[in-house]
Design an enzyme around this catalytic site. Structure first.
Site, mmCIF file in Angstrom:
data_model
loop_
_atom_site.group_PDB
_atom_site.id
_atom_site.type_symbol
_atom_site.label_atom_id
_atom_site.label_comp_id
_atom_site.label_asym_id
_atom_site.label_seq_id
_atom_site.Cartn_x
_atom_site.Cartn_y
_atom_site.Cartn_z
ATOM 1 N N SER A 60 -6.073 -10.426 4.579
ATOM 2 C CA SER A 60 -5.547 -9.224 5.965
ATOM 3 C C SER A 60 -7.424 -9.776 7.025
ATOM 4 O O SER A 60 -8.305 -10.336 6.177
ATOM 5 C CB SER A 60 -6.648 -7.913 5.592
ATOM 6 O OG SER A 60 -4.857 -7.882 4.583
HETATM 7 N N1 SAH Z 1 -4.290 -7.472 1.644
HETATM 8 C C1 SAH Z 1 -3.570 -8.627 1.374
HETATM 9 C C2 SAH Z 1 -2.153 -8.547 1.894
HETATM 10 C C3 SAH Z 1 -1.430 -10.012 2.022
HETATM 11 S S1 SAH Z 1 -0.209 -9.958 3.200
HETATM 12 C C4 SAH Z 1 -4.708 -10.225 0.818
HETATM 13 O O1 SAH Z 1 -5.574 -9.762 2.104
HETATM 14 O O2 SAH Z 1 -5.074 -11.127 1.280
HETATM 15 C C5 SAH Z 1 0.435 -8.656 2.701
HETATM 16 C C6 SAH Z 1 1.394 -8.884 1.506
HETATM 17 O O3 SAH Z 1 2.346 -7.557 1.248
HETATM 18 C C7 SAH Z 1 1.671 -10.103 1.410
HETATM 19 O O4 SAH Z 1 1.514 -10.951 0.249
HETATM 20 C C8 SAH Z 1 3.515 -10.043 1.092
HETATM 21 O O5 SAH Z 1 4.205 -10.763 -0.164
HETATM 22 C C9 SAH Z 1 3.272 -8.535 0.202
HETATM 23 N N2 SAH Z 1 4.486 -7.411 -0.003
HETATM 24 C C10 SAH Z 1 5.738 -7.553 1.573
HETATM 25 N N3 SAH Z 1 6.151 -5.819 1.078
HETATM 26 C C11 SAH Z 1 5.833 -5.903 -0.403
HETATM 27 C C12 SAH Z 1 6.969 -5.308 -1.141
HETATM 28 N N4 SAH Z 1 7.832 -4.412 -1.081
HETATM 29 N N5 SAH Z 1 5.689 -5.250 -2.735
HETATM 30 C C13 SAH Z 1 4.905 -5.523 -2.804
HETATM 31 N N6 SAH Z 1 4.412 -6.389 -1.903
HETATM 32 C C14 SAH Z 1 5.184 -6.755 -0.783
#
Ligand code: SAH
Length: 212
Positions: A60
């Protein structure tokens, strides 16, 4: 560059963008974002942008992490926080700066394993628990949580997450579809859920099920 100067420049930019909580700014200043991305991208680690982390996902944007964290702690400092979407683990590390215990769920196994390694190297694992699972179901055996934060967008807030929010607790997540999403805050007061729709944002989708 991962120098103190580039970090200070990021903090200045976050202030300009309205982040005012000094606790959150200090945690962003001291959390090594360059350790949560591929080395080839490390020179962009303290730019205020999302960056690819593989598997079609992104770390993010720092403003989003700061804003969501600020919203999460504005009602009361949470002790027990559930995060949906560990991704790189960067937001997880920031959350560990404000809360005593974090439970974080990720549906893509390789991302979860890499985040575990990084959070372990930073010595955060005693206070952070990670699970490879569908975050739409929350983490029932650790509920209730005073704070819930999701880093992926859905048109509706999963009922399981609302059910696992403690009385007096706050949930922060992007709500909407691929075209338009808003950071949304839900405050639980007994059986009532007060919803506020705030900033327009762009997140990856909240998916169902897990990937190995
Ligand atoms: N805050 C994290 C954001 C990663 S992007 C960072 O800064 O790295 C969002 C993440 O949510 C992705 O890795 C995706 O795989 C995960 N995601 C999407 N749907 C999900 C679900 N139902 N359960 C768990 N993770 C999920």
């Amino acid at each position: 560059m991962t120098s103190a100067r580039t970090r200070e420049r990021l903090i200045g930019r976050l202030r300009e963008q309205g982040v005012a909580d000094e606790r959150v700014l200090e945690i962003i200043r001291t959390t090594p974002r360059h350790l949560f991305i591929d080395e080839a991208l490390a020179h962009q680690a303290y730019d205020d942008t999302a960056l690819p982390i593989g598997h079609g996902q992104t770390i993010s944007q720092p403003w989003v992490v700061a804003r969501m964290t600020e919203l999460l702690v504005a009602r009361a400092l949470p002790e027990r926080v559930l995060e949906v979407g560990t991704g790189s683990g960067y937001q997880t590390a920031v959350l560990a700066g404000v809360a005593r215990q974090i439970w974080s769920v990720e549906r893509i196994r390789p991302l979860q394993e890499l985040a575990r390694r990084r959070l372990s190297e930073l010595g955060l694992l005693p206070r952070v628990q990670l699970r490879h699972a569908d975050g739409g179901l929350g983490w029932p055996d650790a509920a209730p949580f005073d704070g819930i934060l999701a880093a992926c967008a859905r048109a509706d807030i999963p009922d399981d997450l609302l059910a696992q929010l403690a009385d007096g607790g706050r949930l922060v997540m992007p709500v909407g579809d691929g075209a338009a999403q808003w950071l949304t805050v839900v405050d639980r007061c007994g059986d009532e859920f007060q919803v506020q729709r705030l900033d327009p944002v762009r997140f990856v989708p909240f998916q169902r099920g897990v990937l190995r």
